[in-house]
Motif scaffolding. Sequence first.
Motif, mmCIF file in Angstrom:
data_model
loop_
_atom_site.group_PDB
_atom_site.id
_atom_site.type_symbol
_atom_site.label_atom_id
_atom_site.label_comp_id
_atom_site.label_asym_id
_atom_site.label_seq_id
_atom_site.Cartn_x
_atom_site.Cartn_y
_atom_site.Cartn_z
ATOM 1 N N ILE A 111 -28.748 -16.777 -12.243
ATOM 2 C CA ILE A 111 -27.819 -16.558 -13.353
ATOM 3 C C ILE A 111 -28.554 -15.663 -14.334
ATOM 4 O O ILE A 111 -29.721 -15.908 -14.655
ATOM 5 N N HIS A 112 -27.896 -14.633 -14.835
ATOM 6 C CA HIS A 112 -28.606 -13.652 -15.661
ATOM 7 C C HIS A 112 -27.715 -13.172 -16.804
ATOM 8 O O HIS A 112 -26.654 -12.604 -16.578
ATOM 9 N N GLN A 113 -28.154 -13.442 -18.042
ATOM 10 C CA GLN A 113 -27.493 -12.905 -19.241
ATOM 11 C C GLN A 113 -28.346 -11.732 -19.707
ATOM 12 O O GLN A 113 -29.448 -11.918 -20.226
ATOM 13 N N CYS A 114 -27.841 -10.509 -19.478
ATOM 14 C CA CYS A 114 -28.689 -9.324 -19.610
ATOM 15 C C CYS A 114 -28.409 -8.478 -20.848
ATOM 16 O O CYS A 114 -29.140 -7.528 -21.112
ATOM 17 N N GLY A 115 -27.347 -8.795 -21.613
ATOM 18 C CA GLY A 115 -26.986 -7.972 -22.758
ATOM 19 C C GLY A 115 -25.987 -6.893 -22.356
ATOM 20 O O GLY A 115 -26.054 -6.349 -21.250
ATOM 21 N N GLU A 116 -25.064 -6.592 -23.248
ATOM 22 C CA GLU A 116 -24.003 -5.631 -22.935
ATOM 23 C C GLU A 116 -24.559 -4.238 -22.647
ATOM 24 O O GLU A 116 -24.067 -3.529 -21.757
ATOM 25 N N ARG A 117 -25.588 -3.826 -23.390
ATOM 26 C CA ARG A 117 -26.087 -2.454 -23.255
ATOM 27 C C ARG A 117 -26.710 -2.168 -21.892
ATOM 28 O O ARG A 117 -26.682 -1.038 -21.416
ATOM 29 N N ASP A 118 -27.259 -3.200 -21.252
ATOM 30 C CA ASP A 118 -27.976 -3.005 -19.987
ATOM 31 C C ASP A 118 -27.169 -3.517 -18.791
ATOM 32 O O ASP A 118 -27.679 -3.532 -17.671
ATOM 33 N N TYR A 119 -25.936 -3.909 -19.048
ATOM 34 C CA TYR A 119 -25.151 -4.595 -18.012
ATOM 35 C C TYR A 119 -24.960 -3.742 -16.763
ATOM 36 O O TYR A 119 -25.213 -4.193 -15.637
ATOM 37 N N GLU A 120 -24.504 -2.495 -16.939
ATOM 38 C CA GLU A 120 -24.199 -1.656 -15.784
ATOM 39 C C GLU A 120 -25.440 -1.362 -14.954
ATOM 40 O O GLU A 120 -25.410 -1.392 -13.720
ATOM 41 N N ARG A 121 -26.561 -1.054 -15.614
ATOM 42 C CA ARG A 121 -27.797 -0.775 -14.875
ATOM 43 C C ARG A 121 -28.222 -1.977 -14.052
ATOM 44 O O ARG A 121 -28.573 -1.845 -12.866
ATOM 45 N N VAL A 122 -28.186 -3.164 -14.672
ATOM 46 C CA VAL A 122 -28.626 -4.365 -13.965
ATOM 47 C C VAL A 122 -27.655 -4.712 -12.834
ATOM 48 O O VAL A 122 -28.073 -5.080 -11.727
ATOM 49 N N ARG A 123 -26.361 -4.572 -13.094
ATOM 50 C CA ARG A 123 -25.369 -4.861 -12.048
ATOM 51 C C ARG A 123 -25.583 -3.964 -10.828
ATOM 52 O O ARG A 123 -25.564 -4.434 -9.680
ATOM 53 N N GLU A 124 -25.789 -2.676 -11.087
ATOM 54 C CA GLU A 124 -26.004 -1.732 -9.978
ATOM 55 C C GLU A 124 -27.289 -2.044 -9.215
ATOM 56 O O GLU A 124 -27.337 -1.909 -7.980
ATOM 57 N N ALA A 125 -28.328 -2.497 -9.928
ATOM 58 C CA ALA A 125 -29.597 -2.820 -9.267
ATOM 59 C C ALA A 125 -29.453 -4.030 -8.351
ATOM 60 O O ALA A 125 -29.961 -4.024 -7.213
ATOM 61 N N TYR A 126 -28.755 -5.064 -8.818
ATOM 62 C CA TYR A 126 -28.522 -6.218 -7.943
ATOM 63 C C TYR A 126 -27.696 -5.815 -6.727
ATOM 64 O O TYR A 126 -27.973 -6.236 -5.593
ATOM 65 N N ALA A 127 -26.663 -4.994 -6.960
ATOM 66 C CA ALA A 127 -25.804 -4.562 -5.855
ATOM 67 C C ALA A 127 -26.602 -3.773 -4.818
ATOM 68 O O ALA A 127 -26.417 -3.951 -3.604
ATOM 69 N N ALA A 128 -27.512 -2.914 -5.273
ATOM 70 C CA ALA A 128 -28.329 -2.113 -4.359
ATOM 71 C C ALA A 128 -29.239 -2.992 -3.506
ATOM 72 O O ALA A 128 -29.554 -2.648 -2.358
ATOM 73 N N MET A 129 -29.666 -4.138 -4.070
ATOM 74 C CA MET A 129 -30.522 -5.056 -3.314
ATOM 75 C C MET A 129 -29.709 -6.018 -2.450
ATOM 76 O O MET A 129 -30.279 -6.796 -1.679
ATOM 77 N N GLY A 130 -28.391 -6.010 -2.633
ATOM 78 C CA GLY A 130 -27.551 -6.928 -1.886
ATOM 79 C C GLY A 130 -27.687 -8.368 -2.343
ATOM 80 O O GLY A 130 -27.488 -9.300 -1.564
ATOM 81 N N ILE A 131 -28.004 -8.555 -3.634
ATOM 82 C CA ILE A 131 -28.203 -9.898 -4.194
ATOM 83 C C ILE A 131 -27.030 -10.231 -5.112
ATOM 84 O O ILE A 131 -26.724 -9.494 -6.056
#
Length: 338
Positions: free
Chosen positions: A204-224
Motif C-alpha cells: 500500500i503506498h500513499q505517494c502524494g499527488e505530485r508524484d502519483y503518475e511517475r510512481v504509478r508508471e514505475a509499478y506498472a513497468a515492474m508488473g507489481i
Amino acid sequence: MKFVLTGGGTGGHLAIAKALLDAITAAGDEAIFIGSTTGQDRMWFGEGSAFEQTHFLETTGVVNRRGIAKLAALWRVARSALEARRIMKRYRPDAVISVGGFSAAPASFAALSLKIPYFIHEQNAVTGRLNRLLRRYARCFFSSYDPESPVKSYPVNRALFETARVRERVETVIFLGGSQGAKAINDFALAVAPALARRGIAIIHQCGERDYERVREAYAAMGIGAELYGFTKELPSLLARSDLAVSRAGASTLWELAANGLPALYIPYPYAAGDHQYYNAMHLAEQGLSRVVREAELRPELLEQMLDDGVEAASRGLRALEGDDAAAAIISAVREAC
C-alpha cells in the motif's frame, strides 16, 4: 462549555484538532475553529465539518521568511488577530486550545488579549517557535514528550484503537510520505518492491499527488500491483490492513501508528524545523519500538532486515504504550483549569 480550537497548516496539527473536536462533541459541548486560508485547514474543516463555525483567516508562516516577506507575514498575523478578537467577542468561548502551527497565531494572540483561558498542545519532541513563545501564558501545556504535561498520551483518531492488533508476521507493507508525499520514500518503495513481491508481501503506498503518475508508471513497468494513493482520508483503514510501515516521522503519524500497534521504519524529513521528526522517532527507537534511519543513509537492506527480524515484539510494545482517551483527558484537564 464553548471552545475555540485553533492551529493547523499541516495534517499533523489538524489531526489533533479533529481528535479534540470529537471529544468535545462527545461530551455534548460545542466548538468553533479558527485557522488559515493557506495550508490544509480548509481541506480538513471546510463545508460539512462538525464545528459550529469555521473561520479561515489570511495568514502564512513567518519562520524562514526574511526581509519584506517576513514583515508582510507579521502584518497578516496582526490584522488576522484583530479579526479573531471580533469572532471571539461574538462567540464568547470558555477556553481556547491551540494545536500549533502558523494558523494558530492570530487566535492565540486574540485569546491572550481578551484574557480567555488559553491552552497549548505541542505535537513534537522539539517545541515549535510559536508554542515556545506563548507557553508561559498557557494554563496548561500538553505534550507526550514533556514529563510535566498533565496528559502524556497523544490524541489520535479512536478508530485506530478500535482496529489495533498485534502484528505477528508481515503480509502488507504501507509506505507513507506525508500529505504532500516524499520522493525519497517513493524511490525507496520502488527499489524494494521487487523483493517484497518475491516474498508475497502486498504494498500500500500513499505517494502524494505530485508524484502519483511517475510512481504509478514505475509499478506498472515492474508488473507489481501496488495499491496506490496520491492523497487519502482513509488512512485509519489502510493502517489497520498493514503490518509494517515505512514513514516520515511527523508526530501525528507516529502516534497513530503506535496506537494501532503498527511497527515502522521511520525516515525523518531532513529539513523539519529543529530536526523534530528525528527526535519524534527516536523517542520510540530508544524503547526498541521502531527503527530510524536518516534519508541519506536509506538502503533497501534495512527493510529486508526488519522483515527477517520480525515485528511481533515491537507491535506488542506499541500496543502497551498509548492510552486511548488522550483527547478526552485533555478536554477534562481544560475544564478543571478554567
